[in-house]
Write a protein that holds these residues in place. Structure first.
Motif, PDB file in Angstrom:
ATOM      1  N   LEU A  10      37.236  32.066  43.025  1.00 30.35           N
ATOM      2  CA  LEU A  10      35.945  32.977  42.459  1.00 30.35           C
ATOM      3  C   LEU A  10      34.733  33.342  43.369  1.00 30.35           C
ATOM      4  CD1 LEU A  10      34.269  32.481  40.398  1.00 30.35           C
ATOM      5  CD2 LEU A  10      33.155  30.250  41.639  1.00 30.35           C
ATOM      6  N   ARG A  11      35.298  33.284  44.901  1.00 35.92           N
ATOM      7  CA  ARG A  11      34.856  34.151  45.454  1.00 35.92           C
ATOM      8  C   ARG A  11      35.327  35.510  45.451  1.00 35.92           C
ATOM      9  NH1 ARG A  11      31.324  30.969  48.560  1.00 35.92           N
ATOM     10  NH2 ARG A  11      31.303  29.455  48.454  1.00 35.92           N
ATOM     11  N   PHE A  12      36.098  36.471  45.241  1.00 38.19           N
ATOM     12  CA  PHE A  12      36.890  37.209  45.209  1.00 38.19           C
ATOM     13  C   PHE A  12      36.639  38.435  44.713  1.00 38.19           C
ATOM     14  CE2 PHE A  12      38.135  34.741  48.598  1.00 38.19           C
ATOM     15  CZ  PHE A  12      37.947  35.286  50.010  1.00 38.19           C
ATOM     16  N   PRO A  13      35.648  38.999  43.895  1.00 37.79           N
ATOM     17  CA  PRO A  13      35.291  39.652  42.130  1.00 37.79           C
ATOM     18  C   PRO A  13      36.490  40.791  42.366  1.00 37.79           C
ATOM     19  CG  PRO A  13      33.147  40.531  44.082  1.00 37.79           C
ATOM     20  CD  PRO A  13      34.057  38.999  44.869  1.00 37.79           C
ATOM     21  N   GLU A  14      37.185  40.982  43.189  1.00 39.58           N
ATOM     22  CA  GLU A  14      38.195  42.327  42.825  1.00 39.58           C
ATOM     23  C   GLU A  14      39.220  41.498  41.905  1.00 39.58           C
ATOM     24  OE1 GLU A  14      38.683  41.004  47.185  1.00 39.58           O
ATOM     25  OE2 GLU A  14      36.976  41.480  45.861  1.00 39.58           O
ATOM     26  N   LEU A  15      39.349  40.469  42.030  1.00 43.85           N
ATOM     27  CA  LEU A  15      40.484  39.620  41.329  1.00 43.85           C
ATOM     28  C   LEU A  15      39.925  39.701  40.206  1.00 43.85           C
ATOM     29  CD1 LEU A  15      43.251  38.136  40.917  1.00 43.85           C
ATOM     30  CD2 LEU A  15      41.776  36.215  41.287  1.00 43.85           C
ATOM     31  N   PHE A  16      39.110  39.544  39.594  1.00 43.12           N
ATOM     32  CA  PHE A  16      38.595  39.775  38.791  1.00 43.12           C
ATOM     33  C   PHE A  16      38.599  40.702  37.266  1.00 43.12           C
ATOM     34  CE2 PHE A  16      37.182  35.632  40.514  1.00 43.12           C
ATOM     35  CZ  PHE A  16      37.631  35.042  39.777  1.00 43.12           C
ATOM     36  N   ARG A  17      38.217  41.514  38.285  1.00 43.11           N
ATOM     37  CA  ARG A  17      38.186  43.510  37.986  1.00 43.11           C
ATOM     38  C   ARG A  17      39.099  43.704  37.404  1.00 43.11           C
ATOM     39  NH1 ARG A  17      33.641  44.409  35.851  1.00 43.11           N
ATOM     40  NH2 ARG A  17      32.138  45.719  37.319  1.00 43.11           N
ATOM     41  N   THR A  18      40.420  43.827  38.312  1.00 42.48           N
ATOM     42  CA  THR A  18      42.394  43.680  37.180  1.00 42.48           C
ATOM     43  C   THR A  18      41.878  43.448  35.804  1.00 42.48           C
ATOM     44  OG1 THR A  18      43.261  41.357  38.632  1.00 42.48           O
ATOM     45  CG2 THR A  18      42.921  43.799  40.050  1.00 42.48           C
ATOM     46  N   TYR A  19      41.399  42.461  35.716  1.00 41.43           N
ATOM     47  CA  TYR A  19      41.488  41.457  34.763  1.00 41.43           C
ATOM     48  C   TYR A  19      41.173  42.306  33.052  1.00 41.43           C
ATOM     49  CZ  TYR A  19      44.001  37.806  36.216  1.00 41.43           C
ATOM     50  OH  TYR A  19      45.072  36.606  37.469  1.00 41.43           O
ATOM     51  N   ASN A  20      40.297  43.049  32.900  1.00 38.43           N
ATOM     52  CA  ASN A  20      39.297  44.151  32.431  1.00 38.43           C
ATOM     53  C   ASN A  20      40.010  45.051  31.369  1.00 38.43           C
ATOM     54  OD1 ASN A  20      36.751  42.621  32.380  1.00 38.43           O
ATOM     55  ND2 ASN A  20      35.971  44.445  34.604  1.00 38.43           N
ATOM     56  N   PRO A  21      39.987  44.826  30.436  1.00 37.57           N
ATOM     57  CA  PRO A  21      38.799  43.756  29.449  1.00 37.57           C
ATOM     58  C   PRO A  21      39.975  42.882  29.371  1.00 37.57           C
ATOM     59  CG  PRO A  21      39.997  45.124  27.597  1.00 37.57           C
ATOM     60  CD  PRO A  21      40.545  45.831  29.606  1.00 37.57           C
ATOM     61  N   CYS A  22      38.844  41.396  29.296  1.00 38.51           N
ATOM     62  CA  CYS A  22      39.328  40.364  29.329  1.00 38.51           C
ATOM     63  C   CYS A  22      37.803  39.604  28.018  1.00 38.51           C
ATOM     64  CB  CYS A  22      38.998  39.886  30.614  1.00 38.51           C
ATOM     65  SG  CYS A  22      41.258  38.502  30.649  1.00 38.51           S
ATOM     66  N   ASP A  23      38.526  38.340  27.584  1.00 42.04           N
ATOM     67  CA  ASP A  23      37.749  37.854  26.749  1.00 42.04           C
ATOM     68  C   ASP A  23      37.166  36.288  27.227  1.00 42.04           C
ATOM     69  OD1 ASP A  23      38.007  39.821  24.463  1.00 42.04           O
ATOM     70  OD2 ASP A  23      40.077  38.605  24.178  1.00 42.04           O
ATOM     71  N   LEU A  24      37.626  35.850  28.340  1.00 41.84           N
ATOM     72  CA  LEU A  24      38.221  34.368  29.125  1.00 41.84           C
ATOM     73  C   LEU A  24      38.670  34.251  29.981  1.00 41.84           C
ATOM     74  CD1 LEU A  24      36.587  31.413  28.644  1.00 41.84           C
ATOM     75  CD2 LEU A  24      39.444  31.097  27.663  1.00 41.84           C
ATOM     76  N   LEU A  25      38.115  34.018  31.218  1.00 39.94           N
ATOM     77  CA  LEU A  25      38.613  33.811  32.827  1.00 39.94           C
ATOM     78  C   LEU A  25      38.647  32.341  33.058  1.00 39.94           C
ATOM     79  CD1 LEU A  25      36.686  36.405  34.719  1.00 39.94           C
ATOM     80  CD2 LEU A  25      38.577  36.649  33.742  1.00 39.94           C
ATOM     81  N   ALA A  26      39.661  31.979  33.625  1.00 39.88           N
ATOM     82  CA  ALA A  26      39.536  30.282  33.291  1.00 39.88           C
ATOM     83  C   ALA A  26      39.660  30.366  34.964  1.00 39.88           C
ATOM     84  CB  ALA A  26      40.920  29.693  33.605  1.00 39.88           C
ATOM     85  N   VAL A  27      38.766  29.533  35.335  1.00 40.73           N
ATOM     86  CA  VAL A  27      38.650  28.997  37.191  1.00 40.73           C
ATOM     87  C   VAL A  27      38.556  27.626  37.221  1.00 40.73           C
ATOM     88  CG1 VAL A  27      37.217  29.130  39.036  1.00 40.73           C
ATOM     89  CG2 VAL A  27      37.367  31.050  36.876  1.00 40.73           C
ATOM     90  N   PRO A  28      40.262  26.862  36.973  1.00 41.54           N
ATOM     91  CA  PRO A  28      39.423  25.587  37.709  1.00 41.54           C
ATOM     92  C   PRO A  28      40.065  25.609  39.147  1.00 41.54           C
ATOM     93  CG  PRO A  28      42.520  26.647  37.260  1.00 41.54           C
ATOM     94  CD  PRO A  28      41.417  27.495  36.104  1.00 41.54           C
TER      95      PRO A  28
END
Length: 268
Positions: A160-178
């Motif tokens: 969760l602390r590394f926003p660059e990981l989530f940028r690889t998913y764009n565009p995305c409808d949902l992000l899951a963070v267990p």
């Protein structure tokens, strides 16, 4: 479409943890959820990090995977299976792995936690790299629910602390963070980071967490939540086991992206 974040206070008894997870999945399905997500280490919170190695499974085999597959199939749910230990190629190591099961009970995605948590404030000390082998591959999957196609990006806890990981998913409808955020760090950063990831990626976030005082003495922050693409917290469960649900609205997603087309303005 209703989605559910499941919160647990897992202990050292694998069978008891699996029974609790199944019961919470049943509750989510009974309340109309079509997708449910379990927390990190839902299957085991051992007395020490190395305890999980004795329960590490091979892909496609083992009681943890069997429970998740059966629950998904019998309840007709998309199940984001928190994390479980999967044997690594390196001896004495495991991967902290999220497996996603379709309503047919089939594995449709695997994500191995990329960023391994380390923390030491003089009173608490953690270093996942002692027993875990880091993953390297971002993973997303498509969940088809009736006429809705839900593109979902996977992550685990410290990711969760590394926003660059989530940028690889764009565009995305949902992000899951267990997650199994510590009480110390969760109190300060958990909601802040979840809402930031939702806002900057203009998508929903589902964050199922461990939440309470565990048998091993550890205390986790909990506050499992679902956040919308405008950063609004739609549902939250502060502490203790339970189910928190919210509606994922495709029109809301489109509205946010239309009124503020930030994803189209990216330059890097």
């Amino acid at each position: 479409m209703k989605i559910a974040a499941l919160q647990m206070v897992s202990g050292t008894d694998l069978a008891a943890n699996l029974a609790t997870a199944r019961r919470l999945l049943e509750s989510a399905a009974a309340q109309g959820a079509r997708l449910a997500a379990l927390p990190e280490y839902f299957c085991l919170m051992g007395h020490q990090d190395s305890d999980k190695l004795a329960f590490a499974e091979t892909p496609g085999d083992g009681p943890i995977q069997a429970m998740l597959s059966l629950a998904a199939r019998e309840l007709g749910l998309w199940v984001i299976g928190g994390t479980l230990p999967i044997r690594a190629d390196t001896p004495g190591r495991a991967r902290n792995t999220t497996l996603v099961f379709s309503p047919a009970g089939e594995v449709v995605a695997r994500y191995d936690k990329i960023h391994l948590f380390a923390y030491d404030n003089g009173r608490e000390s953690y270093d996942e790299a002692r027993v875990l082998e880091a993953g390297s591959q971002p993973t997303a999957f498509d969940a088809q629910v009736d006429d809705v196609r839900l593109r979902t990006g996977l992550s685990v806890c410290y990711d969760l602390r590394f926003p660059e990981l989530f940028r690889t998913y764009n565009p995305c409808d949902l992000l899951a963070v267990p997650a199994a955020f510590t009480y110390t760090t969760g109190e300060k950063h958990w909601e802040l980071l979840l809402r930031a990831r939702a806002v900057e990626n203009q998508c929903y976030v589902i964050a199922p967490a461990q939440g309470g005082r565990h048998e091993n003495g550890r205390r986790t922050w909990g506050h499992s939540m679902i956040v919308d693409p405008w950063g609004e917290v739609l549902a939250v469960l502060p502490e203790g086991e339970g189910v928190t649900l919210a509606e994922l609205d495709a029109q809301r997603l489109a509205q946010v992206r239309q009124q503020l087309p930030a994803l189209g303005h990216r330059r890097f």
